[in-house]
Design a protein around this motif. Structure first.
Motif, PDB file in Angstrom:
ATOM      1  N   TYR A  39       0.919  -1.260   0.014  1.00 60.21           N
ATOM      2  CA  TYR A  39      -0.048  -0.058  -0.069  1.00 60.21           C
ATOM      3  C   TYR A  39       1.167   1.306   0.127  1.00 60.21           C
ATOM      4  O   TYR A  39       1.947   1.292   0.516  1.00 60.21           O
TER       5      TYR A  39
ATOM      6  N   VAL B 240       2.364  -5.424   2.560  1.00 60.66           N
ATOM      7  CA  VAL B 240       1.707  -6.233   3.464  1.00 60.66           C
ATOM      8  C   VAL B 240       1.733  -7.604   3.336  1.00 60.66           C
ATOM      9  O   VAL B 240       2.018  -8.419   4.142  1.00 60.66           O
TER      10      VAL B 240
ATOM     11  N   SER C  96      -4.136  -9.822  13.833  1.00 60.29           N
ATOM     12  CA  SER C  96      -4.818  -8.624  13.228  1.00 60.29           C
ATOM     13  C   SER C  96      -3.473  -8.047  12.660  1.00 60.29           C
ATOM     14  O   SER C  96      -2.626  -7.845  13.220  1.00 60.29           O
ATOM     15  N   GLY C  97      -3.877  -7.387  11.502  1.00 60.10           N
ATOM     16  CA  GLY C  97      -2.741  -6.855  10.528  1.00 60.10           C
ATOM     17  C   GLY C  97      -1.900  -7.579   9.572  1.00 60.10           C
ATOM     18  O   GLY C  97      -0.894  -7.227   8.993  1.00 60.10           O
TER      19      GLY C  97
ATOM     20  N   GLY D 199      -2.787  -9.611   7.191  1.00 59.84           N
ATOM     21  CA  GLY D 199      -2.754  -9.360   5.595  1.00 59.84           C
ATOM     22  C   GLY D 199      -3.931 -10.255   5.187  1.00 59.84           C
ATOM     23  O   GLY D 199      -4.082 -10.478   4.064  1.00 59.84           O
ATOM     24  N   LYS D 200      -4.526 -10.759   6.012  1.00 60.62           N
ATOM     25  CA  LYS D 200      -5.808 -11.579   5.698  1.00 60.62           C
ATOM     26  C   LYS D 200      -6.757 -11.175   4.768  1.00 60.62           C
ATOM     27  O   LYS D 200      -7.004 -11.659   3.792  1.00 60.62           O
ATOM     28  N   THR D 201      -7.317  -9.921   5.064  1.00 60.20           N
ATOM     29  CA  THR D 201      -8.451  -9.110   4.333  1.00 60.20           C
ATOM     30  C   THR D 201      -7.758  -8.572   3.024  1.00 60.20           C
ATOM     31  O   THR D 201      -8.578  -8.635   2.012  1.00 60.20           O
ATOM     32  N   THR D 202      -6.508  -8.134   3.026  1.00 55.24           N
ATOM     33  CA  THR D 202      -5.752  -7.730   2.120  1.00 55.24           C
ATOM     34  C   THR D 202      -5.619  -9.012   0.907  1.00 55.24           C
ATOM     35  O   THR D 202      -5.999  -8.704  -0.112  1.00 55.24           O
TER      36      THR D 202
HETATM   37  N1  LIG Z   1      -6.042   0.736   2.047  1.00 55.93           N
HETATM   38  C1  LIG Z   1      -5.091   0.522   2.857  1.00 55.93           C
HETATM   39  N2  LIG Z   1      -4.123   1.540   2.580  1.00 55.93           N
HETATM   40  C2  LIG Z   1      -2.867   1.296   3.490  1.00 55.93           C
HETATM   41  N3  LIG Z   1      -2.684   0.415   4.578  1.00 55.93           N
HETATM   42  C3  LIG Z   1      -3.841  -0.574   4.645  1.00 55.93           C
HETATM   43  C4  LIG Z   1      -4.691  -0.495   3.704  1.00 55.93           C
HETATM   44  N4  LIG Z   1      -5.648  -1.638   4.035  1.00 55.93           N
HETATM   45  C5  LIG Z   1      -4.920  -2.019   5.039  1.00 55.93           C
HETATM   46  N5  LIG Z   1      -3.783  -1.445   5.262  1.00 55.93           N
HETATM   47  C6  LIG Z   1      -2.959  -2.203   6.076  1.00 55.93           C
HETATM   48  O1  LIG Z   1      -2.244  -3.334   5.887  1.00 55.93           O
HETATM   49  C7  LIG Z   1      -2.139  -4.186   7.049  1.00 55.93           C
HETATM   50  C8  LIG Z   1      -2.944  -5.541   6.714  1.00 55.93           C
HETATM   51  O2  LIG Z   1      -4.244  -5.162   6.857  1.00 55.93           O
HETATM   52  P1  LIG Z   1      -5.277  -6.437   6.629  1.00 55.93           P
HETATM   53  O3  LIG Z   1      -6.581  -5.469   6.599  1.00 55.93           O
HETATM   54  O4  LIG Z   1      -5.050  -7.084   5.677  1.00 55.93           O
HETATM   55  O5  LIG Z   1      -5.310  -7.159   7.919  1.00 55.93           O
HETATM   56  P2  LIG Z   1      -6.129  -8.331   8.772  1.00 55.93           P
HETATM   57  O6  LIG Z   1      -4.932  -9.504   8.804  1.00 55.93           O
HETATM   58  O7  LIG Z   1      -7.196  -8.516   7.659  1.00 55.93           O
HETATM   59  O8  LIG Z   1      -6.340  -7.594  10.190  1.00 55.93           O
HETATM   60  P3  LIG Z   1      -7.686  -7.894  10.972  1.00 55.93           P
HETATM   61  O9  LIG Z   1      -7.566  -9.174  11.674  1.00 55.93           O
HETATM   62  O10 LIG Z   1      -7.474  -6.888  11.978  1.00 55.93           O
HETATM   63  O11 LIG Z   1      -8.900  -7.973  10.322  1.00 55.93           O
HETATM   64  C9  LIG Z   1      -2.537  -3.522   8.167  1.00 55.93           C
HETATM   65  O12 LIG Z   1      -1.217  -2.930   8.659  1.00 55.93           O
HETATM   66  C10 LIG Z   1      -3.289  -2.322   7.670  1.00 55.93           C
HETATM   67  O13 LIG Z   1      -3.079  -1.143   8.576  1.00 55.93           O
END
Ligand SMILES: Nc1ncnc2c1ncn2[C@@H]1O[C@H](COP(=O)(O)OP(=O)(O)OP(=O)(O)O)[C@@H](O)[C@H]1O
Ligand SMILES: [Mg+2]
Length: 247
Positions: free
Chosen positions: A11, A20, A40-41, A43-46
């Motif tokens: 990102y 990420v 959390s963080g 990268g799962k949602t990414t």
């Molecule tokens: N659109 C974006 N722009 C910049 N950074 C982002 C963006 N989306 C997510 N991030 C960052 O990327 C990292 C991974 O985010 P992601 O949402 O993939 O985590 P996650 O594993 O799904 O976490 P959670 O369990 O909290 O849902 C985090 O540090 C987040 O702050």
């Protein structure tokens, strides 16, 4: 079915680029039920959003069947989203002004695909998920579990190759969690659906065939359920998560 190879995603925030996903590779076979866990963080949602064609990847490849997503333009990606993927969201996102049956048909309506066959499939899905009796009700008139089954039926209406779910049990108690998971199992067993689910809940993940654990943007470990029972598998998942915490 789904193949992710050496996927990188950064990102850009101002001048700073923040990586990420740092080389994620995984596969999901047809008819498999796979969970992604991780802090959390991590990268799962990414990862899910990259597979969903919602955000562009930085490098690496995502293949759905024989199609390499990177080779497609916006229109083709929209087509994949509509026809090949089914989505289940954390809060289900049913439309209040539509009945259960109309909500289930929504992806077909959006894709311009409504026909006698899709209407028939909507009724079949209502049967499979035990919601035939409420198909003419509105979301405000049905229970949480019924909403969830409606959402899973909707994800299946276009015969998707793959169902993607981000924390579908996020806000639910254990009984409703069980109901969500049960409808995924039904989708898998009765309809040969392939399911890829992000969850932080080891209980929900313990129903899956395989669990991929992400940490710091890479696959830290993959656990196969094999022939061990659900409870044993949940213990293994909890052990793995504790071990990751100690590292
Ligand atoms: N659109 C974006 N722009 C910049 N950074 C982002 C963006 N989306 C997510 N991030 C960052 O990327 C990292 C991974 O985010 P992601 O949402 O993939 O985590 P996650 O594993 O799904 O976490 P959670 O369990 O909290 O849902 C985090 O540090 C987040 O702050
Ligand atoms: Mg997330």
């Amino acid at each position: 079915m789904l193949t992710v190879e050496n996927l990188h995603k950064s990102y850009q925030t101002g001048k700073i680029s923040y990586e990420v996903l740092k080389g994620v590779s995984l596969t999901v076979g047809k008819g498999e039920f796979v969970a992604v866990m991780g802090p959390s963080g991590s990268g799962k949602t990414t990862l899910l959003n990259c597979i969903s064609c919602y955000i562009p990847v930085s490098s690496g490849s995502i293949r759905l069947g024989r199609t390499d997503l990177a080779s497609l333009d916006e229109d083709a990606l929209a087509e994949i989203r509509n026809r090949k993927l089914g989505f289940v969201f954390q809060d289900f996102l049913l439309l209040d002004g539509l009945t259960v049956r109309q909500n289930i048909l929504l992806p077909s309506i959006i894709g311009g695909l409504v026909s006698d066959a899709t209407e028939h499939r909507a009724d079949q899905l209502c049967e499979v998920f035990g919601i035939s009796g409420i198909r003419d009700k509105y979301p405000a008139e049905i229970s949480g579990g019924e909403k969830q089954r409606t959402a899973v039926a909707r994800a299946l209406i276009n015969h998707p190759l793959l169902i993607l779910a981000d924390e579908p049990t996020g806000n639910l108690d254990s009984k409703s969690t069980r109901a969500v998971i049960h409808s995924f199992e039904q989708a898998k067993n009765a309809l040969e659906a392939t399911i890829f689910m992000v969850t932080h809940d080891s209980y929900a993940a313990s129903f899956c065939d395989r669990v991929v654990i992400l940490q710091d943007g890479v696959v830290w470990r993959t656990l196969e359920k094999g022939t061990v029972g659900r409870e044993k598998f949940q213990d293994q998942l909890l052990d793995a998560i504790r071990e990751m915490g100690r590292e």
